[in-house]
Design a protein around this motif. Structure first.
Motif, short mmCIF file in Angstrom:
data_model
loop_
_atom_site.label_atom_id
_atom_site.label_comp_id
_atom_site.label_asym_id
_atom_site.label_seq_id
_atom_site.Cartn_x
_atom_site.Cartn_y
_atom_site.Cartn_z
N TYR A 48 0.84 -1.20 0.00
CA TYR A 48 0.00 0.00 0.00
C TYR A 48 0.87 1.25 0.00
O TYR A 48 0.64 2.18 -0.78
CB TYR A 48 -0.92 -0.03 1.22
N ASN A 50 3.89 1.52 -1.02
CA ASN A 50 4.64 1.58 -2.27
C ASN A 50 3.79 2.17 -3.40
O ASN A 50 4.31 2.85 -4.28
CB ASN A 50 5.13 0.19 -2.65
N GLU A 51 2.50 1.90 -3.37
CA GLU A 51 1.61 2.38 -4.44
C GLU A 51 1.11 3.80 -4.19
O GLU A 51 0.67 4.47 -5.12
CB GLU A 51 0.40 1.45 -4.55
N ARG A 52 1.16 4.24 -2.97
CA ARG A 52 0.58 5.53 -2.59
C ARG A 52 1.60 6.65 -2.77
O ARG A 52 2.76 6.50 -2.42
CB ARG A 52 0.14 5.43 -1.13
N ARG A 106 10.84 -0.25 -0.68
CA ARG A 106 10.31 -0.20 -2.04
C ARG A 106 10.81 -1.40 -2.85
O ARG A 106 10.05 -2.03 -3.58
CB ARG A 106 10.73 1.11 -2.71
N ASN A 110 8.30 -4.14 -4.33
CA ASN A 110 8.28 -4.44 -5.77
C ASN A 110 8.44 -5.93 -6.02
O ASN A 110 7.75 -6.50 -6.89
CB ASN A 110 9.35 -3.64 -6.51
N GLY A 113 5.23 -7.62 -4.90
CA GLY A 113 4.20 -7.29 -5.88
C GLY A 113 4.33 -8.13 -7.15
O GLY A 113 3.32 -8.60 -7.69
#
Length: 159
Positions: A48, A50-52, A106, A110, A113
Motif C-alpha cells: 500500500y 509503495n503504491e501511494r 520499495r 516491488n 508485488g
C-alpha cells in the motif's frame, strides 16, 4: 423462454467454491509473503505504501485497513526496525507520524508485488479478457446484493 431461479443447493455450491478459492488465495499469498520474510499484514502495508504517493498517518492506515491503531503501530514498529519504512513527524501536527517507505522497503514491495501478480495471473490461466470481465461483473453483482441485504438487515433487523 422464462429464466428460472437457481436451486438453493446450487447457490450453496457456488458460495462454498468462492470461500474455498478465497482460502486458497490467502494461503498462497501468506506463503509468498513468508518467503519474502513478512506476514500478510506487513506485506499489505508495504504494498500500500509503495503504491501511494502521499505519506499517510498511522490513524489513516488503521482506517484504511480497518484494524486498530495499536495493530498498525506494532506493524509500523516492526517494518521500521527492519528498515523498510520510516516514521516522520507530520508538519501539520507534531503529535502525528507520517509513514514513508524506504528504498529498501520499495525494493521488497516491488519483489512481493511481482510474486503476487504472477500468482494471480496463474489463478486466471486460460481466461480471456472478456471472460474475466464477465466474471468480475458477476462478483460485483453478488457484492451489491450482499450490501443491499446488509442494509436491509440493519434497518429491518433481519436478512
Amino acid at each position: 423462454m422464462e429464466a428460472t431461479s437457481p436451486k438453493v443447493s446450487d447457490i450453496h455450491d457456488c458460495i462454498g467454491t468462492l470461500i474455498h478459492i478465497a482460502r486458497m488465495h490467502h494461503r498462497n499469498i501468506d506463503r509468498i509473503g513468508t518467503q519474502a520474510g513478512l506476514n500478510r499484514s506487513p506485506c499489505m502495508l508495504l504494498l500500500y505504501l509503495n503504491e501511494r504517493g502521499e505519506l499517510p498517518s498511522q490513524v489513516e492506515l488503521a482506517s484504511h485497513f480497518d484494524i486498530s491503531p495499536a495493530c498498525i503501530a506494532r506493524t509500523v514498529k516492526a517494518l521500521s526496525a527492519d528498515g523498510l519504512i520510516e516514521r516522520a513527524e507530520a508538519a501539520e501536527d507534531p503529535r502525528r507520524n507520517r509513514i514513508a517507505i524506504t528504498d529498501q522497503g520499495r525494493d521488497r514491495a516491488n519483489e512481493i508485488g511481482r510474486r503476487f501478480a504472477a500468482f494471480d495471473r496463474r489463478a486466471f490461466d486460460g481466461f480471456t479478457a472478456a471472460e474475466l470481465d464477465r466474471f468480475h461483473a458477476f462478483l460485483q453483482r453478488i457484492e451489491q446484493n450482499l450490501r443491499r441485504a446488509e442494509c436491509e438487515a440493519d434497518t429491518k433487523g433481519s436478512v
